[in-house]
Design a protein around this motif. Structure first.
Motif, short mmCIF file in Angstrom:
data_model
loop_
_atom_site.label_atom_id
_atom_site.label_comp_id
_atom_site.label_asym_id
_atom_site.label_seq_id
_atom_site.Cartn_x
_atom_site.Cartn_y
_atom_site.Cartn_z
N GLY A 98 0.94 -1.18 -0.16
CA GLY A 98 -0.07 -0.09 0.15
C GLY A 98 0.90 1.26 0.08
N ASN A 99 0.45 2.43 -0.09
CA ASN A 99 1.06 3.68 -0.03
C ASN A 99 1.94 3.84 1.08
OD1 ASN A 99 -1.67 4.19 0.93
ND2 ASN A 99 -1.07 6.23 1.31
N HIS A 100 1.51 3.30 2.23
CA HIS A 100 2.36 3.45 3.49
C HIS A 100 3.29 2.34 3.77
CE1 HIS A 100 0.11 6.43 5.87
NE2 HIS A 100 -0.90 6.19 5.13
N ASP A 101 3.44 1.46 2.50
CA ASP A 101 4.51 0.45 2.67
C ASP A 101 5.71 0.69 1.72
OD1 ASP A 101 2.66 -1.16 4.42
OD2 ASP A 101 1.56 -1.92 2.67
N VAL A 102 5.43 1.39 0.90
CA VAL A 102 6.53 1.70 -0.35
C VAL A 102 7.62 2.60 0.24
CG1 VAL A 102 4.74 1.48 -2.12
CG2 VAL A 102 5.10 3.70 -1.36
N GLU A 103 8.75 1.96 -0.64
CA GLU A 103 9.99 2.89 -0.26
C GLU A 103 10.33 2.85 1.01
OE1 GLU A 103 9.47 7.02 -1.46
OE2 GLU A 103 9.17 6.33 -3.66
N GLY A 104 10.48 1.57 1.70
CA GLY A 104 10.90 1.58 3.02
C GLY A 104 11.37 0.21 3.30
N LEU A 105 10.85 -0.59 4.35
CA LEU A 105 11.24 -2.13 4.50
C LEU A 105 10.32 -3.03 3.97
CD1 LEU A 105 12.36 -1.26 8.40
CD2 LEU A 105 13.96 -1.43 6.15
N TYR A 106 9.38 -2.79 3.28
CA TYR A 106 8.68 -3.85 2.79
C TYR A 106 9.34 -4.72 2.24
CZ TYR A 106 5.14 -6.02 -0.54
OH TYR A 106 4.46 -6.82 -1.07
N GLY A 107 10.23 -4.90 1.12
CA GLY A 107 11.06 -5.90 0.78
C GLY A 107 11.94 -6.77 1.61
N ASP A 108 12.25 -6.17 2.62
CA ASP A 108 13.01 -6.64 3.83
C ASP A 108 12.19 -7.89 4.50
OD1 ASP A 108 15.27 -5.36 3.00
OD2 ASP A 108 15.16 -3.98 4.78
N TYR A 109 10.93 -7.28 4.81
CA TYR A 109 10.01 -8.47 5.52
C TYR A 109 9.10 -9.02 4.73
CZ TYR A 109 11.64 -6.17 10.00
OH TYR A 109 12.46 -5.79 11.04
N PHE A 110 8.73 -8.60 3.47
CA PHE A 110 7.46 -9.32 3.01
C PHE A 110 7.94 -9.41 1.33
CE2 PHE A 110 5.24 -7.98 6.73
CZ PHE A 110 4.53 -9.20 6.83
N GLY A 111 9.29 -9.47 1.20
CA GLY A 111 9.75 -9.65 -0.10
C GLY A 111 10.11 -11.35 -0.63
N ASP A 112 10.36 -11.55 -1.65
CA ASP A 112 10.14 -12.88 -2.13
C ASP A 112 10.95 -14.02 -1.29
OD1 ASP A 112 9.33 -12.23 -4.60
OD2 ASP A 112 11.41 -11.93 -5.75
N GLU A 113 11.87 -13.71 -0.45
CA GLU A 113 12.49 -14.62 0.52
C GLU A 113 11.30 -15.29 1.72
OE1 GLU A 113 15.92 -15.21 3.78
OE2 GLU A 113 15.85 -13.45 2.60
N ARG A 114 10.41 -14.23 1.89
CA ARG A 114 9.51 -15.02 2.82
C ARG A 114 8.74 -15.80 2.21
NH1 ARG A 114 7.34 -11.94 7.44
NH2 ARG A 114 5.79 -13.04 8.56
N PHE A 115 8.47 -15.87 0.92
CA PHE A 115 7.40 -16.82 0.20
C PHE A 115 7.88 -17.80 -0.48
CE2 PHE A 115 5.41 -12.72 1.00
CZ PHE A 115 4.24 -12.86 1.63
N ALA A 116 9.32 -17.71 -0.26
CA ALA A 116 9.98 -18.93 -1.34
C ALA A 116 9.34 -20.34 -1.14
CB ALA A 116 11.38 -18.95 -1.03
N GLY A 117 9.03 -20.75 0.09
CA GLY A 117 8.34 -22.07 0.40
C GLY A 117 6.89 -21.96 0.12
N SER A 118 6.14 -21.22 -0.39
CA SER A 118 4.81 -21.15 -0.63
C SER A 118 4.31 -22.16 -1.64
CB SER A 118 4.30 -19.80 -0.76
OG SER A 118 2.78 -20.05 -0.92
N PRO A 119 3.30 -22.85 -1.10
CA PRO A 119 2.86 -23.97 -2.10
C PRO A 119 2.15 -23.55 -3.12
CG PRO A 119 1.52 -24.11 -0.08
CD PRO A 119 2.69 -23.16 0.09
N VAL A 120 1.50 -22.02 -2.89
CA VAL A 120 0.64 -21.51 -4.05
C VAL A 120 1.28 -20.59 -4.86
CG1 VAL A 120 -1.36 -21.97 -2.67
CG2 VAL A 120 0.05 -19.74 -2.55
N ARG A 121 2.77 -20.32 -4.51
CA ARG A 121 3.31 -19.34 -5.25
C ARG A 121 3.50 -19.41 -6.74
NH1 ARG A 121 4.02 -14.27 -3.51
NH2 ARG A 121 6.23 -13.30 -3.70
#
Length: 312
Positions: A122-145
């Motif tokens: 969302g607009n409050h998530d951009v240009e900050g730490l979004y990718g560090d906490y909810f980037g690709d690494e977090r979802f690497a093991g997701s069965p639906v990815r």
């Protein structure tokens, strides 16, 4: 989205069909004293949960965020909930690590239970730490990815909904030309897969398009017959309409954002429950914190046509 930070765009609204009553925070009372019962799971085939605008939970009231994810895990089997989508503004300040830690802890409940979910900026998530906490690494093991674009700036998941494969397509805040191009490519590559779009900003509370809503409709929704519904948050309130496309399709567009309620939203979430044979999506609202199933009178519980059996 905080009112004093809101970006206002003057976008002309297209004509809406089957428009429903609009529910805005200023016009409504607080939660009902009654706890409306949610539908009997025997009356639907599968469900998807929807977490809108959790920014104030991450900032000041993590107990509501915790209650939401705990309830989803505890009730997933009974209520046939197989996936959750978050439509953005996970935090209020994208550079505040304490807020991201709160959000991380709440969503980790889903991770630990191997409960599949997707999020988008969302607009409050951009240009900050979004990718560090909810980037690709977090979802690497997701069965639906399915596929991610630019470290989860956008992505899609392929979700089983009572035997039907459904694409949950998450689109970012402030889409650039390359973001639109990626979304158009993904939809063209999956013409036979029903799609539900999650995007942070799309509708105003009067049902007209906000921010990039008109552009998203024109470029992503209308040209692709497999798009079945659009979910959004950002603007404080709740509404839904059914938008008719030039080729005669009817696409439900739904706004839900509870952050104008006390304590940043009182923990209200949405449940999208699918009756496959009837071609219906039964929408309900529930707060695990309040054990209440209605906040915005007239806009929290309704049914719309969503046919997952065909993309023709």
């Amino acid at each position: 989205m905080k009112p004093d930070r809101r970006l206002l765009f003057a976008l002309a609204a297209t004509s809406l069909t089957a428009a429903t009553a609009i529910a805005a925070p200023s016009a409504l009372a607080g939660p009902s004293a009654r706890a409306n019962e949610l539908p009997d799971p025997a009356t639907y085939d599968a469900a998807i949960a929807w977490l809108p605008d959790t920014q104030y939970y991450s900032e000041s009231h993590p107990e509501h965020f915790d209650a939401q994810t705990r309830w989803l895990v505890d009730n997933a089997a009974e209520r046939k909930i197989g996936y959750a989508t978050h439509t953005g503004d996970i935090v209020d300040d994208s550079d505040d690590e304490d807020q991201w830690n709160n959000a991380d802890a709440s969503m980790k409940t889903l991770d630990d239970a191997k409960f599949p979910y997707g999020v988008v900026e969302g607009n409050h998530d951009v240009e900050g730490l979004y990718g560090d906490y909810f980037g690709d690494e977090r979802f690497a093991g997701s069965p639906v990815r399915g596929e991610s674009y630019e470290n989860n700036r956008q992505h899609y998941d392929l979700v089983d909904v009572a035997g039907k494969q459904v694409m949950m397509l998450s689109l970012t805040w402030d889409m650039q030309e390359e973001d639109f191009a990626w979304a158009e490519k993904v939809l063209a590559e999956h013409p036979d897969t029903p799609v539900i779009i999650s995007v942070h900003a799309y509708l105003n509370t009067d049902g007209s398009y906000s921010e990039q809503g008109q552009d998203i409709f024109d470029r992503v929704v209308e040209p692709h017959r497999n798009v079945k519904a659009v979910l959004c948050g950002h603007n404080h309130g709740a509404t839904h309409n059914v938008q008719e496309t030039a080729d005669g399709r009817k696409v439900p567009e739904i706004l839900a954002d509870y952050q104008s309620a006390p304590e940043g939203g009182l923990g209200y979430l949405r449940l999208l429950q699918f009756d496959i044979d009837a071609g219906k999506m039964i929408v309900d609202t529930y707060s695990p914190s309040k054990d209440d199933s209605d906040y915005f009178d007239g806009e929290d519980d309704f049914t719309v046509d969503v046919d997952l059996n065909t993309t023709k």
